[in-house]
Design an enzyme around this catalytic site. Structure first.
Site, PDB file in Angstrom:
ATOM      1  N   ASP A  58       0.807  -1.215  -0.080  1.00  0.00           N
ATOM      2  CA  ASP A  58       0.002   0.055  -0.137  1.00  0.00           C
ATOM      3  C   ASP A  58       0.882   1.338  -0.015  1.00  0.00           C
ATOM      4  OD1 ASP A  58      -2.350   1.621   0.201  1.00  0.00           O
ATOM      5  OD2 ASP A  58      -2.850   1.098   2.346  1.00  0.00           O
ATOM      6  N   GLY A  85       1.188  -9.982   4.294  1.00  0.00           N
ATOM      7  CA  GLY A  85       2.257  -9.382   4.970  1.00  0.00           C
ATOM      8  C   GLY A  85       1.761  -9.071   6.450  1.00  0.00           C
ATOM      9  N   TYR A 117      -0.928  -8.409   7.569  1.00  0.00           N
ATOM     10  CA  TYR A 117      -2.389  -9.102   8.008  1.00  0.00           C
ATOM     11  C   TYR A 117      -2.008 -10.561   8.310  1.00  0.00           C
ATOM     12  CZ  TYR A 117      -5.065  -4.955   6.891  1.00  0.00           C
ATOM     13  OH  TYR A 117      -5.472  -3.801   6.891  1.00  0.00           O
TER      14      TYR A 117
HETATM   15  P1  ADP Z   1      -1.449  -7.081   3.901  1.00  0.00           P
HETATM   16  O1  ADP Z   1      -1.765  -5.946   4.908  1.00  0.00           O
HETATM   17  O2  ADP Z   1      -2.495  -7.141   3.077  1.00  0.00           O
HETATM   18  O3  ADP Z   1      -0.815  -8.310   4.515  1.00  0.00           O
HETATM   19  P2  ADP Z   1       1.223  -6.138   2.909  1.00  0.00           P
HETATM   20  O4  ADP Z   1       1.511  -5.070   2.087  1.00  0.00           O
HETATM   21  O5  ADP Z   1       1.791  -6.188   4.421  1.00  0.00           O
HETATM   22  O6  ADP Z   1      -0.257  -6.319   2.945  1.00  0.00           O
HETATM   23  O7  ADP Z   1       1.708  -7.301   2.415  1.00  0.00           O
HETATM   24  C1  ADP Z   1       1.022  -8.074   1.308  1.00  0.00           C
HETATM   25  C2  ADP Z   1       2.126  -8.675   0.306  1.00  0.00           C
HETATM   26  O8  ADP Z   1       2.770  -7.571  -0.465  1.00  0.00           O
HETATM   27  C3  ADP Z   1       3.299  -9.332   0.876  1.00  0.00           C
HETATM   28  O9  ADP Z   1       3.365 -10.810   0.645  1.00  0.00           O
HETATM   29  C4  ADP Z   1       4.489  -8.444   0.750  1.00  0.00           C
HETATM   30  O10 ADP Z   1       5.685  -9.149   0.540  1.00  0.00           O
HETATM   31  C5  ADP Z   1       4.358  -7.889  -0.517  1.00  0.00           C
HETATM   32  N1  ADP Z   1       4.561  -6.734  -0.992  1.00  0.00           N
HETATM   33  C6  ADP Z   1       5.205  -5.731  -0.284  1.00  0.00           C
HETATM   34  N2  ADP Z   1       5.613  -4.511  -1.109  1.00  0.00           N
HETATM   35  C7  ADP Z   1       5.364  -5.191  -2.368  1.00  0.00           C
HETATM   36  C8  ADP Z   1       5.623  -4.520  -3.649  1.00  0.00           C
HETATM   37  N3  ADP Z   1       6.331  -3.350  -3.880  1.00  0.00           N
HETATM   38  N4  ADP Z   1       5.398  -5.320  -4.908  1.00  0.00           N
HETATM   39  C9  ADP Z   1       4.717  -6.598  -4.687  1.00  0.00           C
HETATM   40  N5  ADP Z   1       4.483  -7.006  -3.320  1.00  0.00           N
HETATM   41  C10 ADP Z   1       4.805  -6.509  -2.436  1.00  0.00           C
END
Ligand code: ADP
Length: 198
Positions: free
Chosen positions: A62, A147, A149
């Protein structure tokens, strides 16, 4: 009352409007791609953002999406009034190479007895529906909820692959779905789930 038809190739029952859109399993697998990388760099019609219910930005993917898209994305998100878990909203992509961002909210993992799987399925399905309704030919997904969550990665990969496969069997758009893993472990989970798709 729409006619019900039955696809001889993939055995999916569909309504008349889409009865010709069923694809063979080989075509289906050709439409799903696994990559390891940063989703904000992808030139696709839409990237999916794993957002929170406020839609006002956060950490992880995000944060990366908002940083790369610029402040105009946040301004549009402010007009949306948030998004309940399991639903999705679409905005412009601003400075991203992607034309659109589809913001969806996956569930926080609490152990599995708080409808987490149903909500994660719904997040994928609603994102795909928005992509299809907005004529997106290509859409890329991060590993929603895996991530901060804390949804277990193997189970989340299972949900992602099965929901995407089911949707593509019944819809012409998106033509291509990219599963954008941020680590090789997640990519390998996707590949092994895809090998089991039938
Ligand atoms: P959530 O809160 O839904 O768990 P996160 O952003 O913490 O979302 O993580 C969701 C997934 O996105 C994780 O597997 C993380 O490694 C991955 N992630 C983080 N940054 C990026 C990015 N720039 N591009 C692709 N995936 C990413």
């Amino acid at each position: 009352m729409p006619a019900i038809s039955f696809c001889a190739l993939c055995s999916v029952v569909s309504q008349s409007a889409e009865k010709d859109l069923c694809v063979t399993e080989k075509d289906l697998l050709d439409r799903i791609e696994v990559i390891v990388g940063d989703i904000t760099a992808l030139s696709v019609d839409a990237v999916v953002n794993a957002a929170n219910e406020s839609l006002l930005g956060g950490g992880g993917v995000d944060g990366a999406v908002h940083r790369a898209a610029g402040k105009d994305l946040l301004a549009e998100c402010r007009t949306l009034g948030g998004c309940p878990t399991g639903e999705a909203r679409i905005t412009g992509g601003y400075k991203l190479p992607a034309r659109h961002v589809i913001h969806t909210v996956g569930p926080v993992w609490h152990g599995g007895d708080r409808r987490e799987e149903a909500l994660l399925r719904s997040a994928y399905r609603n994102s795909l529906r928005l992509a299809s309704e907005n004529a997106c030919e290509s859409v890329a997904f991060p590993a929603i909820s895996t991530g901060v969550y804390a949804y277990p990665k193997p189970a989340a990969a299972n949900v992602a692959v099965s929901e995407i496969a089911t949707f593509l069997r019944n819809h012409k758009l998106p033509k291509t779905v990219v599963l954008c893993a941020f680590d090789e472990t997640t990519a390998e989970l996707y590949r092994s789930r895809l090998a089991e798709v039938q």
